[in-house]
Design a protein around this motif. Structure first.
Motif, PDB file in Angstrom:
ATOM      1  N   ASN A  98      55.374  69.963  29.621  1.00 45.83           N
ATOM      2  CA  ASN A  98      55.266  68.507  29.611  1.00 45.83           C
ATOM      3  C   ASN A  98      54.562  68.005  28.360  1.00 45.83           C
ATOM      4  O   ASN A  98      53.701  68.689  27.807  1.00 45.83           O
ATOM      5  CB  ASN A  98      54.480  68.034  30.836  1.00 45.83           C
ATOM      6  N   PRO A  99      54.900  66.777  27.949  1.00 47.82           N
ATOM      7  CA  PRO A  99      54.147  66.180  26.847  1.00 47.82           C
ATOM      8  C   PRO A  99      52.681  66.041  27.248  1.00 47.82           C
ATOM      9  O   PRO A  99      52.369  65.805  28.416  1.00 47.82           O
ATOM     10  CB  PRO A  99      54.791  64.799  26.677  1.00 47.82           C
ATOM     11  N   ARG A 100      51.790  66.204  26.295  1.00 41.51           N
ATOM     12  CA  ARG A 100      50.362  66.045  26.574  1.00 41.51           C
ATOM     13  C   ARG A 100      50.081  64.624  27.066  1.00 41.51           C
ATOM     14  O   ARG A 100      50.851  63.702  26.812  1.00 41.51           O
ATOM     15  CB  ARG A 100      49.547  66.357  25.334  1.00 41.51           C
ATOM     16  N   SER A 101      48.986  64.463  27.761  1.00 41.11           N
ATOM     17  CA  SER A 101      48.679  63.186  28.420  1.00 41.11           C
ATOM     18  C   SER A 101      48.517  62.026  27.440  1.00 41.11           C
ATOM     19  O   SER A 101      48.719  60.878  27.805  1.00 41.11           O
ATOM     20  CB  SER A 101      47.423  63.319  29.272  1.00 41.11           C
ATOM     21  N   PHE A 102      48.180  62.306  26.187  1.00 43.48           N
ATOM     22  CA  PHE A 102      47.983  61.230  25.214  1.00 43.48           C
ATOM     23  C   PHE A 102      49.249  60.876  24.451  1.00 43.48           C
ATOM     24  O   PHE A 102      49.221  60.033  23.554  1.00 43.48           O
ATOM     25  CB  PHE A 102      46.859  61.591  24.226  1.00 43.48           C
ATOM     26  N   ILE A 103      50.381  61.487  24.791  1.00 42.19           N
ATOM     27  CA  ILE A 103      51.652  61.220  24.118  1.00 42.19           C
ATOM     28  C   ILE A 103      52.416  60.146  24.878  1.00 42.19           C
ATOM     29  O   ILE A 103      52.672  60.274  26.069  1.00 42.19           O
ATOM     30  CB  ILE A 103      52.520  62.498  24.025  1.00 42.19           C
ATOM     31  N   GLY A 104      52.779  59.097  24.172  1.00 47.10           N
ATOM     32  CA  GLY A 104      53.622  58.058  24.743  1.00 47.10           C
ATOM     33  C   GLY A 104      55.053  58.257  24.293  1.00 47.10           C
ATOM     34  O   GLY A 104      55.307  58.634  23.147  1.00 47.10           O
ATOM     35  N   ILE A 105      55.983  58.022  25.191  1.00 47.95           N
ATOM     36  CA  ILE A 105      57.408  58.142  24.886  1.00 47.95           C
ATOM     37  C   ILE A 105      58.016  56.749  24.960  1.00 47.95           C
ATOM     38  O   ILE A 105      57.901  56.064  25.978  1.00 47.95           O
ATOM     39  CB  ILE A 105      58.113  59.074  25.888  1.00 47.95           C
ATOM     40  N   VAL A 106      58.664  56.337  23.882  1.00 52.87           N
ATOM     41  CA  VAL A 106      59.291  55.021  23.811  1.00 52.87           C
ATOM     42  C   VAL A 106      60.767  55.229  23.485  1.00 52.87           C
ATOM     43  O   VAL A 106      61.101  55.821  22.467  1.00 52.87           O
ATOM     44  CB  VAL A 106      58.610  54.136  22.744  1.00 52.87           C
ATOM     45  N   LEU A 107      61.627  54.755  24.368  1.00 51.74           N
ATOM     46  CA  LEU A 107      63.080  54.883  24.183  1.00 51.74           C
ATOM     47  C   LEU A 107      63.644  53.500  23.909  1.00 51.74           C
ATOM     48  O   LEU A 107      63.578  52.614  24.765  1.00 51.74           O
ATOM     49  CB  LEU A 107      63.721  55.496  25.432  1.00 51.74           C
ATOM     50  N   ASN A 108      64.183  53.324  22.699  1.00 48.27           N
ATOM     51  CA  ASN A 108      64.766  52.028  22.312  1.00 48.27           C
ATOM     52  C   ASN A 108      63.820  50.868  22.616  1.00 48.27           C
ATOM     53  O   ASN A 108      64.183  49.872  23.222  1.00 48.27           O
ATOM     54  CB  ASN A 108      66.113  51.819  23.001  1.00 48.27           C
ATOM     55  N   ASN A 109      62.566  51.034  22.194  1.00 48.48           N
ATOM     56  CA  ASN A 109      61.513  50.018  22.328  1.00 48.48           C
ATOM     57  C   ASN A 109      61.054  49.767  23.762  1.00 48.48           C
ATOM     58  O   ASN A 109      60.421  48.750  24.046  1.00 48.48           O
ATOM     59  CB  ASN A 109      61.934  48.698  21.673  1.00 48.48           C
TER      60      ASN A 109
END
Length: 91
Positions: A50-61
């Motif tokens: 999994n992505p680390r807890s401090f990583i945000g994922i933004v898909l098409n804004n």
């Protein structure tokens, strides 16, 4: 298979040494799995599968909230843009 642009912003780009790349993936889970297995210094972004807890994922804004349990349900299309951002950074 859709071609998706992945951009690494801020400290994430600094840590892994890449600003942007293109990945072929059908859904968000597959895209993250490919990144985990191909990026240099992937451990800076991922904690196990999994992505680390401090990583945000933004898909098409649109921010993809961590409450999504099954990222396979988030389908990707050609020319989608996924940004990986640090949710916390110094000022």
């Amino acid at each position: 298979m859709p071609r998706v642009k992945v951009r690494f912003l801020g400290i994430i780009a600094d840590e892994i040494g890449i600003n942007e790349l293109t990945v072929n993936a059908e859904n968000l889970s597959e895209l993250l799995d490919k990144l985990k297995h191909t990026l240099p210094k992937a451990e800076k972004i991922f904690d196990g599968n999994n992505p680390r807890s401090f990583i945000g994922i933004v898909l098409n804004n649109v921010h993809i909230n961590k409450k999504y349990k099954d990222l396979k349900q988030i389908k990707l299309k050609d020319n989608d843009v996924v940004n990986l951002i640090s949710l916390a950074s110094g000022g």
